[in-house]
Each structure stands twice: as C-alpha cells, then as structure tokens.
Design a protein around this motif. Structure first.
Motif, PDB file in Angstrom:
ATOM      1  N   ALA A   1      11.392  74.108 -42.670  1.00  0.00           N
ATOM      2  CA  ALA A   1      12.776  74.371 -42.579  1.00  0.00           C
ATOM      3  C   ALA A   1      13.486  73.213 -41.922  1.00  0.00           C
ATOM      4  CB  ALA A   1      13.154  75.848 -42.269  1.00  0.00           C
ATOM      5  N   ARG A   2      12.966  72.799 -40.942  1.00  0.00           N
ATOM      6  CA  ARG A   2      13.965  71.764 -40.147  1.00  0.00           C
ATOM      7  C   ARG A   2      12.616  70.933 -39.493  1.00  0.00           C
ATOM      8  NH1 ARG A   2      15.088  70.790 -34.983  1.00  0.00           N
ATOM      9  NH2 ARG A   2      13.913  72.769 -34.413  1.00  0.00           N
ATOM     10  N   VAL A   3      12.984  69.675 -39.281  1.00  0.00           N
ATOM     11  CA  VAL A   3      12.050  68.847 -38.586  1.00  0.00           C
ATOM     12  C   VAL A   3      12.705  67.681 -38.038  1.00  0.00           C
ATOM     13  CG1 VAL A   3      11.747  67.078 -40.474  1.00  0.00           C
ATOM     14  CG2 VAL A   3      10.055  67.529 -38.880  1.00  0.00           C
ATOM     15  N   GLU A   4      12.436  67.482 -36.711  1.00  0.00           N
ATOM     16  CA  GLU A   4      13.105  66.402 -35.716  1.00  0.00           C
ATOM     17  C   GLU A   4      11.707  65.610 -35.371  1.00  0.00           C
ATOM     18  OE1 GLU A   4      15.475  65.877 -31.734  1.00  0.00           O
ATOM     19  OE2 GLU A   4      15.987  67.682 -33.041  1.00  0.00           O
ATOM     20  N   LEU A   5      11.725  64.458 -35.535  1.00  0.00           N
ATOM     21  CA  LEU A   5      10.668  63.471 -35.289  1.00  0.00           C
ATOM     22  C   LEU A   5      11.212  62.170 -34.269  1.00  0.00           C
ATOM     23  CD1 LEU A   5       7.619  63.012 -35.577  1.00  0.00           C
ATOM     24  CD2 LEU A   5       8.247  61.076 -37.380  1.00  0.00           C
ATOM     25  N   THR A   6      10.565  61.838 -33.155  1.00  0.00           N
ATOM     26  CA  THR A   6      10.890  60.799 -32.511  1.00  0.00           C
ATOM     27  C   THR A   6       9.871  60.044 -32.045  1.00  0.00           C
ATOM     28  OG1 THR A   6      10.849  62.035 -30.420  1.00  0.00           O
ATOM     29  CG2 THR A   6      12.999  62.071 -31.295  1.00  0.00           C
ATOM     30  N   GLU A   7       9.931  58.867 -32.138  1.00  0.00           N
ATOM     31  CA  GLU A   7       8.886  57.910 -32.188  1.00  0.00           C
ATOM     32  C   GLU A   7       9.006  56.636 -31.258  1.00  0.00           C
ATOM     33  OE1 GLU A   7       4.834  56.115 -34.653  1.00  0.00           O
ATOM     34  OE2 GLU A   7       6.637  57.141 -35.418  1.00  0.00           O
ATOM     35  N   GLU A   8       9.167  56.677 -29.871  1.00  0.00           N
ATOM     36  CA  GLU A   8       9.573  55.662 -29.113  1.00  0.00           C
ATOM     37  C   GLU A   8       8.675  54.730 -29.046  1.00  0.00           C
ATOM     38  OE1 GLU A   8      10.729  57.468 -25.262  1.00  0.00           O
ATOM     39  OE2 GLU A   8      12.410  58.654 -26.134  1.00  0.00           O
ATOM     40  N   SER A   9       7.580  54.522 -29.115  1.00  0.00           N
ATOM     41  CA  SER A   9       6.710  53.771 -29.274  1.00  0.00           C
ATOM     42  C   SER A   9       5.622  53.929 -30.319  1.00  0.00           C
ATOM     43  CB  SER A   9       6.038  53.309 -27.966  1.00  0.00           C
ATOM     44  OG  SER A   9       5.118  54.592 -27.588  1.00  0.00           O
TER      45      SER A   9
ATOM     46  N   ILE B   1       6.893  62.639 -30.939  1.00  0.00           N
ATOM     47  CA  ILE B   1       7.160  64.163 -30.617  1.00  0.00           C
ATOM     48  C   ILE B   1       7.692  64.633 -31.672  1.00  0.00           C
ATOM     49  CG2 ILE B   1       8.595  65.413 -29.207  1.00  0.00           C
ATOM     50  CD1 ILE B   1       8.584  63.069 -26.941  1.00  0.00           C
ATOM     51  N   LEU B   2       7.291  65.819 -32.338  1.00  0.00           N
ATOM     52  CA  LEU B   2       7.487  66.327 -33.445  1.00  0.00           C
ATOM     53  C   LEU B   2       7.901  67.896 -33.381  1.00  0.00           C
ATOM     54  CD1 LEU B   2       7.631  66.558 -36.701  1.00  0.00           C
ATOM     55  CD2 LEU B   2       5.284  67.252 -36.524  1.00  0.00           C
ATOM     56  N   GLU B   3       9.153  68.135 -33.528  1.00  0.00           N
ATOM     57  CA  GLU B   3       9.556  69.465 -33.341  1.00  0.00           C
ATOM     58  C   GLU B   3      10.210  69.879 -34.791  1.00  0.00           C
ATOM     59  OE1 GLU B   3      13.545  71.549 -31.565  1.00  0.00           O
ATOM     60  OE2 GLU B   3      12.422  70.475 -30.345  1.00  0.00           O
ATOM     61  N   MET B   4       9.829  71.328 -35.287  1.00  0.00           N
ATOM     62  CA  MET B   4      10.139  71.782 -36.806  1.00  0.00           C
ATOM     63  C   MET B   4      10.176  73.132 -36.391  1.00  0.00           C
ATOM     64  SD  MET B   4       6.395  71.047 -38.775  1.00  0.00           S
ATOM     65  CE  MET B   4       5.135  71.787 -38.391  1.00  0.00           C
ATOM     66  N   ASP B   5      10.932  73.643 -37.597  1.00  0.00           N
ATOM     67  CA  ASP B   5      11.038  75.028 -37.896  1.00  0.00           C
ATOM     68  C   ASP B   5      10.191  75.175 -38.937  1.00  0.00           C
ATOM     69  OD1 ASP B   5      12.802  75.459 -35.700  1.00  0.00           O
ATOM     70  OD2 ASP B   5      14.534  75.603 -36.965  1.00  0.00           O
ATOM     71  N   THR B   6       9.148  76.333 -38.929  1.00  0.00           N
ATOM     72  CA  THR B   6       8.217  76.725 -40.099  1.00  0.00           C
ATOM     73  C   THR B   6       8.657  78.043 -40.647  1.00  0.00           C
ATOM     74  OG1 THR B   6       6.429  75.410 -39.061  1.00  0.00           O
ATOM     75  CG2 THR B   6       6.013  76.964 -40.762  1.00  0.00           C
ATOM     76  N   ARG B   7       8.770  78.233 -42.121  1.00  0.00           N
ATOM     77  CA  ARG B   7       9.195  79.330 -42.633  1.00  0.00           C
ATOM     78  C   ARG B   7       7.805  80.179 -42.646  1.00  0.00           C
ATOM     79  NH1 ARG B   7      11.999  75.840 -46.174  1.00  0.00           N
ATOM     80  NH2 ARG B   7      13.932  75.991 -45.830  1.00  0.00           N
ATOM     81  N   THR B   8       7.761  81.425 -42.453  1.00  0.00           N
ATOM     82  CA  THR B   8       6.624  82.475 -42.727  1.00  0.00           C
ATOM     83  C   THR B   8       6.857  83.348 -43.917  1.00  0.00           C
ATOM     84  OG1 THR B   8       7.786  84.435 -41.364  1.00  0.00           O
ATOM     85  CG2 THR B   8       6.340  82.776 -40.110  1.00  0.00           C
ATOM     86  N   LYS B   9       5.995  84.101 -44.528  1.00  0.00           N
ATOM     87  CA  LYS B   9       6.172  84.535 -45.598  1.00  0.00           C
ATOM     88  C   LYS B   9       7.336  85.642 -45.716  1.00  0.00           C
ATOM     89  CE  LYS B   9       1.193  84.032 -47.038  1.00  0.00           C
ATOM     90  NZ  LYS B   9      -0.035  84.760 -47.590  1.00  0.00           N
ATOM     91  N   ASP B  10       7.656  86.201 -44.711  1.00  0.00           N
ATOM     92  CA  ASP B  10       8.709  87.140 -44.786  1.00  0.00           C
ATOM     93  C   ASP B  10      10.068  86.309 -44.733  1.00  0.00           C
ATOM     94  OD1 ASP B  10       8.983  86.433 -42.104  1.00  0.00           O
ATOM     95  OD2 ASP B  10       8.433  88.061 -41.114  1.00  0.00           O
ATOM     96  N   GLY B  11       9.992  85.153 -44.737  1.00  0.00           N
ATOM     97  CA  GLY B  11      11.315  84.756 -44.826  1.00  0.00           C
ATOM     98  C   GLY B  11      11.994  84.093 -43.471  1.00  0.00           C
ATOM     99  N   SER B  12      11.370  84.648 -42.412  1.00  0.00           N
ATOM    100  CA  SER B  12      11.766  83.972 -40.854  1.00  0.00           C
ATOM    101  C   SER B  12      10.956  82.741 -40.592  1.00  0.00           C
ATOM    102  CB  SER B  12      11.370  85.132 -40.023  1.00  0.00           C
ATOM    103  OG  SER B  12       9.871  85.152 -39.979  1.00  0.00           O
ATOM    104  N   THR B  13      11.723  82.237 -39.478  1.00  0.00           N
ATOM    105  CA  THR B  13      11.193  80.789 -39.201  1.00  0.00           C
ATOM    106  C   THR B  13      10.875  81.073 -37.570  1.00  0.00           C
ATOM    107  OG1 THR B  13      13.317  80.109 -38.350  1.00  0.00           O
ATOM    108  CG2 THR B  13      12.654  79.704 -40.840  1.00  0.00           C
ATOM    109  N   HIS B  14       9.715  80.042 -37.224  1.00  0.00           N
ATOM    110  CA  HIS B  14       9.516  79.989 -35.840  1.00  0.00           C
ATOM    111  C   HIS B  14       9.473  78.335 -35.402  1.00  0.00           C
ATOM    112  CE1 HIS B  14       5.454  79.894 -37.564  1.00  0.00           C
ATOM    113  NE2 HIS B  14       5.323  79.027 -36.777  1.00  0.00           N
ATOM    114  N   THR B  15       9.833  78.076 -34.334  1.00  0.00           N
ATOM    115  CA  THR B  15       9.920  76.632 -33.747  1.00  0.00           C
ATOM    116  C   THR B  15       8.894  76.327 -33.093  1.00  0.00           C
ATOM    117  OG1 THR B  15      12.452  76.825 -33.742  1.00  0.00           O
ATOM    118  CG2 THR B  15      11.362  75.186 -32.443  1.00  0.00           C
TER     119      THR B  15
END
Length: 322
Positions: A192-200, A205-219
């Motif tokens: 659902a959402r992704v934030e990727l940083t690559e300083e070198s 560093i990958l942060e993301m929100d993943t959808r579950t089958k019930d429609g909710s998300t977890h980070t």
C-alpha cells in the motif's frame, strides 16, 4: 590496563545455556542477526582452517555500516579472537576475544575482551572510545544472553522456510524488480505504501505498509544489503506484533535443469513473540497455530512477489526476442 592511548577492557555476563552451545552460536556467523540486534548480515570473505575473514553489516545511529574483521576460532578452548582490518576514526585499531567458560552443564560465563587505541593516542578520543565500547559491550552481552536463552530454551519459537519459482528470464531483470522496491506500490497489489532510502549503493532502508486479506495494513521497516543480480538479504527492524525477529533473503541462481532459466528463492527466518500470540490470535491459540499463521502470511506475500517478478522478467525477455 592503560598505556597512554591504549586500552584493554573486559565485560562479562552469565548465560543459562551450555558453554559449547554458546560458543557454537557465536562461532557460526549466520546466527549473528538473531543474536545481536544491530547486526543485519555477516558473510565470509575467506576461510582457512580455524582462521577466517568476515564482513559485517550493522546499524549504528540509524545508518548502516560495514567492516571486515579477521577471526581465529579455537573450539577446544571455547575462544574466538577478532581484529578489525580497518577501523573507523577516531579508532586506530580494535580487537579482542570472546571467551566462554563452563559454570555447570546448564550455565556459562561469557567474557568479552577488547583492546584498542585512538588515532594519535588522543586522550579525548580515547574517552569517547571507552564510552562507546562500554555501552556497546553491555548491550551486546545483554542481547546475547536473552537471545541465546531463547534459542536454546524455546526452540519451537524459531523456524525457517523458503519458496522457490522457476523463471525463464534474465537475472538482472529479476534483481531489478526486487531491488527497485520504490516501485512496489505500482507493481505489487499487497503493498500500500513504500519508502526506500539508499544513502550508499547496495545499502537500503525499506519501510512499507502491507495489505492483509482483511483489508487492513501493517507497517514494517527493514535494512537491506544488496548484491547485484544475485542476492538481497534483509533484517526487519520494525516488526509485526507476532514476531521478535524476521530475517530473510532473495536468491537468484541458474537453474541446472533448465538452460537459460533461473531459480529464484525467498527465504525467511522467524522468532515468534510468544507473549503476543493470545492477543493477536485469540486466548486459545498456541505456538503451532502462530507458526502456521506467520508462515502462511509471509509465504503468501513472497509467492505473490515472486510471481510478479517472474511475469516482469519473462515479459522483458519476450519483448527483447520480438
């Protein structure tokens, strides 16, 4: 011991586990991401008898550092000596040893020795190193105690598994799909959402929100170490409530049974958070149910990602052929 700019210090802790088992867990560097929270990945550069060079990737002040150390293993004496090849300023040199002593059949004493010197023997820098070594050694030993006791006392909480697909495509295209996580919201329906940083290059560093089958998300938030066209290893540093640890890797290899084809694997190692099983899965849920739940969720997302990577790489190859 002090000799102007040189120090020799020792820290120690008692662990409720057999000495030989504690030694094994420290000696086998693949265990380090689960033993030491800052450690993301450790790889062997060279091995010869009881001597080896290892490369370590670890977090420090919200950044990822890596360095190479030499180690000498002495399983008969339960001793491991280490020395950094190139130390980061203000450290001029850094080395030491792990010594594991048996107190009883079920308890051991771990001693962690360090010797170090500041650049130009600067006294102010030496104080800074003193404080860093003391702080890091205490937290490292506390984590070692907790995680060794967990590994040896509750083995059912730890498990690993993998999923593999065959892909008729180029390794670079598969790698690009997995590496370019900033595009996953466009490429993967469960992201659902992704934030990727690559300083070198190669350290992400990958942060993301993943959808579950019930429609909710977890980070989740992960540190990723990337080896172009062959492997991406990661360690989650922000975890779902059911897990105390989650590490894994994506592996791209030639398929020996299919010339020009690939075998692409997603691997996971998990340590469950037993205290949260009842809160998440209900008061009657047990460890076996939690294992099945986590396995199914992670495998489902991995297989979906592998399926889209297959479609992407095979589409690229077909487009090239046309």
């Amino acid at each position: 011991m002090t000799d102007r700019g040189h120090r020799e210090v020792e820290h120690q802790i008692r662990i409720n586990a057999p000495a030989a088992e504690v030694y094994r867990l420290i000696a086998e560097v693949r265990n380090w991401p689960r033993l030491f929270p800052p450690t993301v990945y450790v790889d062997h550069v060279e091995r010869s008898g009881d001597s080896e060079r290892i490369r370590i990737w670890a977090t420090a002040n919200n950044t990822v550092k890596n360095w190479t150390s030499r180690r000498v293993l002495d399983p008969a004496r339960l001793r491991i000596e280490f020395r950094q090849e190139v130390s980061a300023p203000p450290v001029a040199s850094m080395g030491g040893a792990w010594l594991i002593e048996s107190i009883s059949e079920t308890e051991s004493l771990v001693r962690l020795l360090h010797d170090y010197r500041a650049i130009d023997d600067d006294p102010h820098d030496l104080i800074w190193i003193d404080e860093a070594v003391d702080r890091n050694s205490q937290s490292e030993l506390a984590a070692l105690k907790a995680n060794v006791e967990l590994a040896t006392g509750a083995e059912e909480l730890t498990f690993s598994f993998s999923d593999t697909v065959s892909i008729n495509g180029a390794a670079k295209d598969v790698y690009d799909f997995l590496n370019e996580a900033q595009l996953w919201t466009e490429r993967l329906p469960h992201v659902a959402r992704v934030e990727l940083t690559e300083e070198s290059p190669g350290l992400q560093i990958l942060e993301m929100d993943t959808r579950t089958k019930d429609g909710s998300t977890h980070t989740t938030k992960s540190i990723r170490v990337c080896f172009p066209d062959s492997r991406i290893v990661y360690k989650q540093i922000t975890l779902p409530a059911l897990m105390n640890l989650h590490t894994g890797y994506w592996q791209i290899e030639d398929d020996p049974a299919n010339e020009g084809g690939l075998l692409v694997t997603s691997q996971h190692t998990v340590v469950l958070n037993e205290a949260n099983i009842g809160k998440i899965l209900g008061p009657d849920a047990d460890v076996a149910q939690a294992r099945e739940f986590v396995h199914k969720a992670l495998s489902g997302n991995s297989c979906a990602t592998l399926g889209y990577a297959k479609e992407f790489a095979e589409g690229r190859r077909a487009g090239t052929a046309e």
